[in-house]
Design a protein around this motif. Sequence first.
Motif, PDB file in Angstrom:
ATOM      1  N   LEU A   1     -56.099   0.352  12.664  1.00  0.00           N
ATOM      2  CA  LEU A   1     -55.650   1.523  13.409  1.00  0.00           C
ATOM      3  C   LEU A   1     -56.800   2.366  13.954  1.00  0.00           C
ATOM      4  CD1 LEU A   1     -52.622   2.614  11.198  1.00  0.00           C
ATOM      5  CD2 LEU A   1     -52.593   1.348  13.343  1.00  0.00           C
ATOM      6  N   GLU A   2     -57.950   2.333  13.320  1.00  0.00           N
ATOM      7  CA  GLU A   2     -59.050   3.175  13.779  1.00  0.00           C
ATOM      8  C   GLU A   2     -60.063   2.441  14.658  1.00  0.00           C
ATOM      9  OE1 GLU A   2     -59.299   6.805  10.607  1.00  0.00           O
ATOM     10  OE2 GLU A   2     -60.750   5.168  10.367  1.00  0.00           O
ATOM     11  N   GLN A   3     -60.156   1.123  14.500  1.00  0.00           N
ATOM     12  CA  GLN A   3     -61.186   0.388  15.225  1.00  0.00           C
ATOM     13  C   GLN A   3     -60.661  -0.360  16.448  1.00  0.00           C
ATOM     14  OE1 GLN A   3     -63.268  -2.166  12.473  1.00  0.00           O
ATOM     15  NE2 GLN A   3     -63.748  -0.489  11.055  1.00  0.00           N
ATOM     16  N   GLN A   4     -59.339  -0.513  16.542  1.00  0.00           N
ATOM     17  CA  GLN A   4     -58.751  -1.250  17.655  1.00  0.00           C
ATOM     18  C   GLN A   4     -58.065  -0.296  18.644  1.00  0.00           C
ATOM     19  OE1 GLN A   4     -59.218  -4.602  17.926  1.00  0.00           O
ATOM     20  NE2 GLN A   4     -60.461  -4.339  16.055  1.00  0.00           N
ATOM     21  N   PRO A   5     -57.960  -0.668  19.923  1.00  0.00           N
ATOM     22  CA  PRO A   5     -57.192   0.154  20.880  1.00  0.00           C
ATOM     23  C   PRO A   5     -55.760   0.331  20.353  1.00  0.00           C
ATOM     24  CG  PRO A   5     -58.402  -1.576  22.018  1.00  0.00           C
ATOM     25  CD  PRO A   5     -58.530  -1.878  20.556  1.00  0.00           C
ATOM     26  N   PHE A   6     -55.271   1.567  20.410  1.00  0.00           N
ATOM     27  CA  PHE A   6     -53.950   1.868  19.845  1.00  0.00           C
ATOM     28  C   PHE A   6     -52.942   2.069  20.976  1.00  0.00           C
ATOM     29  CE2 PHE A   6     -50.813   4.780  17.787  1.00  0.00           C
ATOM     30  CZ  PHE A   6     -50.377   3.890  16.821  1.00  0.00           C
ATOM     31  N   ILE A   7     -51.832   1.354  20.896  1.00  0.00           N
ATOM     32  CA  ILE A   7     -50.751   1.462  21.877  1.00  0.00           C
ATOM     33  C   ILE A   7     -49.656   2.314  21.251  1.00  0.00           C
ATOM     34  CG2 ILE A   7     -49.127   0.189  23.327  1.00  0.00           C
ATOM     35  CD1 ILE A   7     -51.048  -2.239  23.026  1.00  0.00           C
ATOM     36  N   ARG A   8     -49.527   3.532  21.728  1.00  0.00           N
ATOM     37  CA  ARG A   8     -48.623   4.510  21.116  1.00  0.00           C
ATOM     38  C   ARG A   8     -47.176   4.308  21.559  1.00  0.00           C
ATOM     39  NH1 ARG A   8     -50.215   8.999  18.489  1.00  0.00           N
ATOM     40  NH2 ARG A   8     -52.429   9.605  18.578  1.00  0.00           N
ATOM     41  N   PHE A   9     -46.273   4.605  20.619  1.00  0.00           N
ATOM     42  CA  PHE A   9     -44.870   4.783  20.946  1.00  0.00           C
ATOM     43  C   PHE A   9     -44.736   6.215  21.477  1.00  0.00           C
ATOM     44  CE2 PHE A   9     -40.408   4.784  20.845  1.00  0.00           C
ATOM     45  CZ  PHE A   9     -39.937   3.542  20.467  1.00  0.00           C
ATOM     46  N   ASP A  10     -44.078   6.368  22.603  1.00  0.00           N
ATOM     47  CA  ASP A  10     -43.947   7.660  23.298  1.00  0.00           C
ATOM     48  C   ASP A  10     -43.625   8.794  22.317  1.00  0.00           C
ATOM     49  OD1 ASP A  10     -43.267   9.815  24.924  1.00  0.00           O
ATOM     50  OD2 ASP A  10     -42.285   8.553  26.408  1.00  0.00           O
ATOM     51  N   ARG A  11     -44.468   9.832  22.290  1.00  0.00           N
ATOM     52  CA  ARG A  11     -44.283  10.932  21.335  1.00  0.00           C
ATOM     53  C   ARG A  11     -43.155  11.881  21.713  1.00  0.00           C
ATOM     54  NH1 ARG A  11     -50.641  12.167  20.810  1.00  0.00           N
ATOM     55  NH2 ARG A  11     -50.528  11.199  22.876  1.00  0.00           N
ATOM     56  N   ARG A  12     -42.521  11.676  22.864  1.00  0.00           N
ATOM     57  CA  ARG A  12     -41.317  12.449  23.168  1.00  0.00           C
ATOM     58  C   ARG A  12     -40.130  11.933  22.360  1.00  0.00           C
ATOM     59  NH1 ARG A  12     -40.608  11.653  29.360  1.00  0.00           N
ATOM     60  NH2 ARG A  12     -41.206   9.552  28.672  1.00  0.00           N
ATOM     61  N   ALA A  13     -40.211  10.682  21.902  1.00  0.00           N
ATOM     62  CA  ALA A  13     -39.144  10.075  21.109  1.00  0.00           C
ATOM     63  C   ALA A  13     -39.357  10.402  19.639  1.00  0.00           C
ATOM     64  CB  ALA A  13     -39.131   8.561  21.318  1.00  0.00           C
TER      65      ALA A  13
ATOM     66  N   MET B   1     -52.855   3.323  25.395  1.00  0.00           N
ATOM     67  CA  MET B   1     -51.632   3.415  26.189  1.00  0.00           C
ATOM     68  C   MET B   1     -50.608   4.222  25.406  1.00  0.00           C
ATOM     69  SD  MET B   1     -51.108  -0.577  27.319  1.00  0.00           S
ATOM     70  CE  MET B   1     -52.519  -1.679  27.496  1.00  0.00           C
ATOM     71  N   GLU B   2     -49.655   4.804  26.112  1.00  0.00           N
ATOM     72  CA  GLU B   2     -48.507   5.457  25.470  1.00  0.00           C
ATOM     73  C   GLU B   2     -47.270   5.063  26.260  1.00  0.00           C
ATOM     74  OE1 GLU B   2     -46.968   9.816  23.835  1.00  0.00           O
ATOM     75  OE2 GLU B   2     -49.051   9.483  24.433  1.00  0.00           O
ATOM     76  N   LEU B   3     -46.401   4.264  25.640  1.00  0.00           N
ATOM     77  CA  LEU B   3     -45.267   3.649  26.333  1.00  0.00           C
ATOM     78  C   LEU B   3     -43.950   4.032  25.670  1.00  0.00           C
ATOM     79  CD1 LEU B   3     -46.821   0.068  26.670  1.00  0.00           C
ATOM     80  CD2 LEU B   3     -46.947   1.948  28.311  1.00  0.00           C
TER      81      LEU B   3
END
Length: 291
Positions: free
Chosen positions: A183-195, A216-218
């Motif tokens: 989680l800290e060393q790899q690119p993190f693809i976020r789940f949309d924080r509006r959800a 990204m944030e998808l």
Amino acid sequence: MSLRALRTLLAIAQHGSFVQAAQSVHLTQSAISLHIKSLEEEFNASLFDRSRRLPVLTDAGHVAVERAREIVTLYDSIAAEIGGDSELRGRLKIGVIHTALASILPQALVTLGVLHPHLRLTVASGMSAELATRLEAGELDVAITTEPVKPHPYGLVSTTLYEEGFWIIAPSALAGLDTRQLLEQQPFIRFDRRAWAGRTIERELRRLRLRVNTAMELDSQEAIIQMVTQGLGVAVVPLSRRNLEQLGHLKIQPFGSPQRIRRVVLLEREDRPRGRLAAALANVIQQQTSE
């Protein structure tokens, strides 16, 4: 007074304009105006303040809308009430979160259609809070959402359909890394924080003091999984047991300490105007997710 005129009144109250209401009920704007004129003549009261650019309900209009909603709901429930015990009839407007839409709902709709071929089903997607608000407003009959729904409108009740755990997913090439390294060393693809799911993930990351590098944030779980599959990063997503079986090509491990869990529920209004239809939908989904 016609039922169609009452539906027109509800559409204007919902959309806030005659133009959008006309589109939603598939009528011309002149037909919409005639419906309202006929209601005002019958009730001997103005329903809208026309001195403003957009129509605003008068006090009499607010009362008319509330009563119209009750009448339309009662009428729409007749088919379900008079149908036989084994076969349901009527219309069910379903709101559903994207993750359920892309997983359990298609098969549930197929099964429901086979069991009750005279049911008319319509589906709209959205986030949990948005769907709950639309349910309260009468735009939807039921909504499949996460629990808790915040803000949670007054007068809604829920039935638990199934549970999902939150999981870290990563390309299989990263199988040797632990949670913090992933989680800290790899690119993190976020789940949309509006959800709600996205906010749950964010809170747990903070609690565990994990600092991620957001790439990204998808708002689509399917898109997130595809990005991870292509090696573009790691992510945290809620997954059902069936999802887990389909993602054997990825490195998967529980997220949270203890693992974070979310419930997916069927929301209804307290008066349950589509009680039998909603119960049939809930039963199909519960059976499907327990297999």
